[in-house]
Scaffold this motif. Structure first.
Motif, PDB file in Angstrom:
ATOM      1  N   HIS A 162       0.853  -1.181   0.000  1.00  0.00           N
ATOM      2  CA  HIS A 162       0.000   0.000   0.000  1.00  0.00           C
ATOM      3  C   HIS A 162       0.891   1.233   0.000  1.00  0.00           C
ATOM      4  CE1 HIS A 162      -3.663  -2.203   0.833  1.00  0.00           C
ATOM      5  NE2 HIS A 162      -3.041  -2.852   1.797  1.00  0.00           N
ATOM      6  N   PRO A 163       0.512   2.260  -0.740  1.00  0.00           N
ATOM      7  CA  PRO A 163       1.282   3.509  -0.670  1.00  0.00           C
ATOM      8  C   PRO A 163       1.073   4.167   0.694  1.00  0.00           C
ATOM      9  CG  PRO A 163      -0.655   3.806  -2.041  1.00  0.00           C
ATOM     10  CD  PRO A 163      -0.597   2.347  -1.678  1.00  0.00           C
ATOM     11  N   LEU A 164       2.059   4.929   1.134  1.00  0.00           N
ATOM     12  CA  LEU A 164       1.929   5.638   2.410  1.00  0.00           C
ATOM     13  C   LEU A 164       0.869   6.729   2.289  1.00  0.00           C
ATOM     14  CD1 LEU A 164       5.615   6.082   3.578  1.00  0.00           C
ATOM     15  CD2 LEU A 164       3.872   4.645   4.613  1.00  0.00           C
ATOM     16  N   PRO A 165       0.106   6.948   3.351  1.00  0.00           N
ATOM     17  CA  PRO A 165      -0.879   8.025   3.319  1.00  0.00           C
ATOM     18  C   PRO A 165      -0.199   9.393   3.304  1.00  0.00           C
ATOM     19  CG  PRO A 165      -0.806   6.999   5.487  1.00  0.00           C
ATOM     20  CD  PRO A 165       0.096   6.212   4.605  1.00  0.00           C
ATOM     21  N   ALA A 166      -0.943  10.414   2.922  1.00  0.00           N
ATOM     22  CA  ALA A 166      -0.397  11.769   2.845  1.00  0.00           C
ATOM     23  C   ALA A 166      -0.142  12.362   4.230  1.00  0.00           C
ATOM     24  CB  ALA A 166      -1.338  12.670   2.052  1.00  0.00           C
ATOM     25  N   SER A 167      -0.927  11.976   5.212  1.00  0.00           N
ATOM     26  CA  SER A 167      -0.817  12.523   6.553  1.00  0.00           C
ATOM     27  C   SER A 167       0.487  12.108   7.228  1.00  0.00           C
ATOM     28  CB  SER A 167      -2.006  12.042   7.399  1.00  0.00           C
ATOM     29  OG  SER A 167      -1.765  12.278   8.761  1.00  0.00           O
ATOM     30  N   ALA A 168       1.204  13.075   7.760  1.00  0.00           N
ATOM     31  CA  ALA A 168       2.472  12.801   8.443  1.00  0.00           C
ATOM     32  C   ALA A 168       2.255  11.943   9.694  1.00  0.00           C
ATOM     33  CB  ALA A 168       3.160  14.110   8.816  1.00  0.00           C
ATOM     34  N   ILE A 169       1.164  12.169  10.395  1.00  0.00           N
ATOM     35  CA  ILE A 169       0.890  11.403  11.616  1.00  0.00           C
ATOM     36  C   ILE A 169       0.608   9.944  11.280  1.00  0.00           C
ATOM     37  CG2 ILE A 169      -0.811  11.089  13.467  1.00  0.00           C
ATOM     38  CD1 ILE A 169      -0.742  14.067  13.873  1.00  0.00           C
ATOM     39  N   ARG A 170      -0.146   9.721  10.229  1.00  0.00           N
ATOM     40  CA  ARG A 170      -0.424   8.352   9.809  1.00  0.00           C
ATOM     41  C   ARG A 170       0.856   7.661   9.349  1.00  0.00           C
ATOM     42  NH1 ARG A 170      -5.248   8.135   5.863  1.00  0.00           N
ATOM     43  NH2 ARG A 170      -4.967   5.918   6.245  1.00  0.00           N
ATOM     44  N   GLN A 171       1.723   8.394   8.670  1.00  0.00           N
ATOM     45  CA  GLN A 171       3.010   7.836   8.247  1.00  0.00           C
ATOM     46  C   GLN A 171       3.861   7.469   9.465  1.00  0.00           C
ATOM     47  OE1 GLN A 171       5.050  10.450   5.555  1.00  0.00           O
ATOM     48  NE2 GLN A 171       3.369  10.462   4.073  1.00  0.00           N
ATOM     49  N   GLN A 172       3.832   8.332  10.481  1.00  0.00           N
ATOM     50  CA  GLN A 172       4.610   8.072  11.692  1.00  0.00           C
ATOM     51  C   GLN A 172       4.161   6.777  12.363  1.00  0.00           C
ATOM     52  OE1 GLN A 172       4.033  11.572  14.040  1.00  0.00           O
ATOM     53  NE2 GLN A 172       5.528  12.777  12.885  1.00  0.00           N
ATOM     54  N   LEU A 173       2.855   6.551  12.419  1.00  0.00           N
ATOM     55  CA  LEU A 173       2.359   5.336  13.055  1.00  0.00           C
ATOM     56  C   LEU A 173       2.755   4.099  12.247  1.00  0.00           C
ATOM     57  CD1 LEU A 173       0.787   4.523  15.586  1.00  0.00           C
ATOM     58  CD2 LEU A 173      -1.236   4.348  14.159  1.00  0.00           C
ATOM     59  N   ILE A 174       2.759   4.196  10.933  1.00  0.00           N
ATOM     60  CA  ILE A 174       3.178   3.074  10.083  1.00  0.00           C
ATOM     61  C   ILE A 174       4.664   2.774  10.302  1.00  0.00           C
ATOM     62  CG2 ILE A 174       3.574   2.383   7.678  1.00  0.00           C
ATOM     63  CD1 ILE A 174       0.907   3.925   7.045  1.00  0.00           C
ATOM     64  N   HIS A 175       5.492   3.817  10.332  1.00  0.00           N
ATOM     65  CA  HIS A 175       6.924   3.626  10.571  1.00  0.00           C
ATOM     66  C   HIS A 175       7.184   3.126  11.991  1.00  0.00           C
ATOM     67  CE1 HIS A 175       8.104   5.134   6.704  1.00  0.00           C
ATOM     68  NE2 HIS A 175       7.517   6.298   6.905  1.00  0.00           N
ATOM     69  N   PHE A 176       6.403   3.593  12.946  1.00  0.00           N
ATOM     70  CA  PHE A 176       6.514   3.139  14.331  1.00  0.00           C
ATOM     71  C   PHE A 176       6.257   1.635  14.402  1.00  0.00           C
ATOM     72  CE2 PHE A 176       3.954   2.049  18.104  1.00  0.00           C
ATOM     73  CZ  PHE A 176       4.911   2.215  19.098  1.00  0.00           C
ATOM     74  N   GLU A 177       5.179   1.192  13.766  1.00  0.00           N
ATOM     75  CA  GLU A 177       4.850  -0.233  13.792  1.00  0.00           C
ATOM     76  C   GLU A 177       5.957  -1.056  13.134  1.00  0.00           C
ATOM     77  OE1 GLU A 177       1.564  -3.457  12.245  1.00  0.00           O
ATOM     78  OE2 GLU A 177       1.224  -1.339  11.830  1.00  0.00           O
ATOM     79  N   ALA A 178       6.516  -0.559  12.039  1.00  0.00           N
ATOM     80  CA  ALA A 178       7.586  -1.284  11.355  1.00  0.00           C
ATOM     81  C   ALA A 178       8.840  -1.396  12.214  1.00  0.00           C
ATOM     82  CB  ALA A 178       7.912  -0.590  10.037  1.00  0.00           C
ATOM     83  N   ALA A 179       9.053  -0.431  13.107  1.00  0.00           N
ATOM     84  CA  ALA A 179      10.231  -0.442  13.975  1.00  0.00           C
ATOM     85  C   ALA A 179      10.074  -1.381  15.167  1.00  0.00           C
ATOM     86  CB  ALA A 179      10.525   0.976  14.472  1.00  0.00           C
ATOM     87  N   LEU A 180       8.870  -1.848  15.408  1.00  0.00           N
ATOM     88  CA  LEU A 180       8.620  -2.728  16.548  1.00  0.00           C
ATOM     89  C   LEU A 180       9.092  -4.152  16.262  1.00  0.00           C
ATOM     90  CD1 LEU A 180       4.985  -1.629  17.475  1.00  0.00           C
ATOM     91  CD2 LEU A 180       7.057  -1.176  18.784  1.00  0.00           C
ATOM     92  N   PRO A 181       9.407  -4.896  17.324  1.00  0.00           N
ATOM     93  CA  PRO A 181       9.708  -6.322  17.134  1.00  0.00           C
ATOM     94  C   PRO A 181       8.454  -7.038  16.619  1.00  0.00           C
ATOM     95  CG  PRO A 181       9.997  -5.668  19.445  1.00  0.00           C
ATOM     96  CD  PRO A 181       9.538  -4.473  18.707  1.00  0.00           C
ATOM     97  N   PRO A 182       8.604  -8.122  15.876  1.00  0.00           N
ATOM     98  CA  PRO A 182       7.448  -8.789  15.265  1.00  0.00           C
ATOM     99  C   PRO A 182       6.316  -9.130  16.226  1.00  0.00           C
ATOM    100  CG  PRO A 182       9.471  -9.722  14.422  1.00  0.00           C
ATOM    101  CD  PRO A 182       9.859  -8.757  15.507  1.00  0.00           C
ATOM    102  N   GLN A 183       6.634  -9.530  17.446  1.00  0.00           N
ATOM    103  CA  GLN A 183       5.573  -9.923  18.386  1.00  0.00           C
ATOM    104  C   GLN A 183       4.737  -8.730  18.869  1.00  0.00           C
ATOM    105  OE1 GLN A 183       8.813 -10.112  19.003  1.00  0.00           O
ATOM    106  NE2 GLN A 183       9.295  -9.405  21.061  1.00  0.00           N
ATOM    107  N   LYS A 184       5.249  -7.518  18.691  1.00  0.00           N
ATOM    108  CA  LYS A 184       4.516  -6.328  19.135  1.00  0.00           C
ATOM    109  C   LYS A 184       3.802  -5.616  17.985  1.00  0.00           C
ATOM    110  CE  LYS A 184       6.808  -5.318  23.391  1.00  0.00           C
ATOM    111  NZ  LYS A 184       5.880  -5.060  24.465  1.00  0.00           N
ATOM    112  N   ARG A 185       3.970  -6.104  16.773  1.00  0.00           N
ATOM    113  CA  ARG A 185       3.307  -5.471  15.637  1.00  0.00           C
ATOM    114  C   ARG A 185       1.817  -5.783  15.645  1.00  0.00           C
ATOM    115  NH1 ARG A 185       8.010  -6.913  11.510  1.00  0.00           N
ATOM    116  NH2 ARG A 185       9.458  -5.342  12.257  1.00  0.00           N
ATOM    117  N   ARG A 186       1.098  -4.939  14.971  1.00  0.00           N
ATOM    118  CA  ARG A 186      -0.359  -5.078  14.917  1.00  0.00           C
ATOM    119  C   ARG A 186      -0.744  -6.308  14.109  1.00  0.00           C
ATOM    120  NH1 ARG A 186      -4.226  -0.245  12.807  1.00  0.00           N
ATOM    121  NH2 ARG A 186      -6.195  -1.292  13.089  1.00  0.00           N
TER     122      ARG A 186
END
Length: 132
Positions: free
Chosen positions: A51-75
């Motif tokens: 999926h392309p990243l959303p335009a919103s910076a906050i939404r992008q931050q949450l996506i990057h935050f989730e990607a930085a988490l260890p696999p067991q903590k991802r959504r």
């Protein structure tokens, strides 16, 4: 008569569970392989819809935050945002994200910065916990 009904019901249930050829073809077109580096630096192949990243910076931050988490903590695919936040004990205020996501509202730079700090603080905390 009862045997015919049971057979018909079984066939109908079997037909519902099997994906149609059209559904299978659509899924194959939507899925692309991505590499994910795990904590032990080995590469693991996962299938994830691109999926392309959303335009919103906050939404992008949450996506990057989730990607930085260890696999067991991802959504997980079936988790809501609030359920996921409770499971990983994320104490960041999700109201800012929800306002951006569902109200398409403009968020002040101060609130955006506060949201980013909360996500960064969580990442630092779990990093310290994993190093201990």
């Amino acid at each position: 008569m009862i045997t015919a009904l049971i057979t018909l019901l079984g066939w109908w249930l079997w037909k519902r569970r099997r994906p149609s050829k059209k559904q299978i073809e659509e899924e194959e077109l939507d899925i692309e392989d991505h590499s994910l580096v795990t904590s032990d630096n080995s590469t693991e192949q996962i299938n994830r819809t691109l999926h392309p990243l959303p335009a919103s910076a906050i939404r992008q931050q949450l996506i990057h935050f989730e990607a930085a988490l260890p696999p067991q903590k991802r959504r997980r695919p079936s988790e809501t945002l609030s359920t996921w936040a409770k499971r990983i004990e994320l104490d960041a205020s999700l109201i800012t994200y929800l306002e951006t996501r569902y109200d398409n509202g403009e968020i002040s730079p101060h609130r955006e910065e506060a949201f980013t700090r909360q996500l960064d603080a969580y990442l630092l905390r779990i990093q310290k916990e994993s190093n201990s």
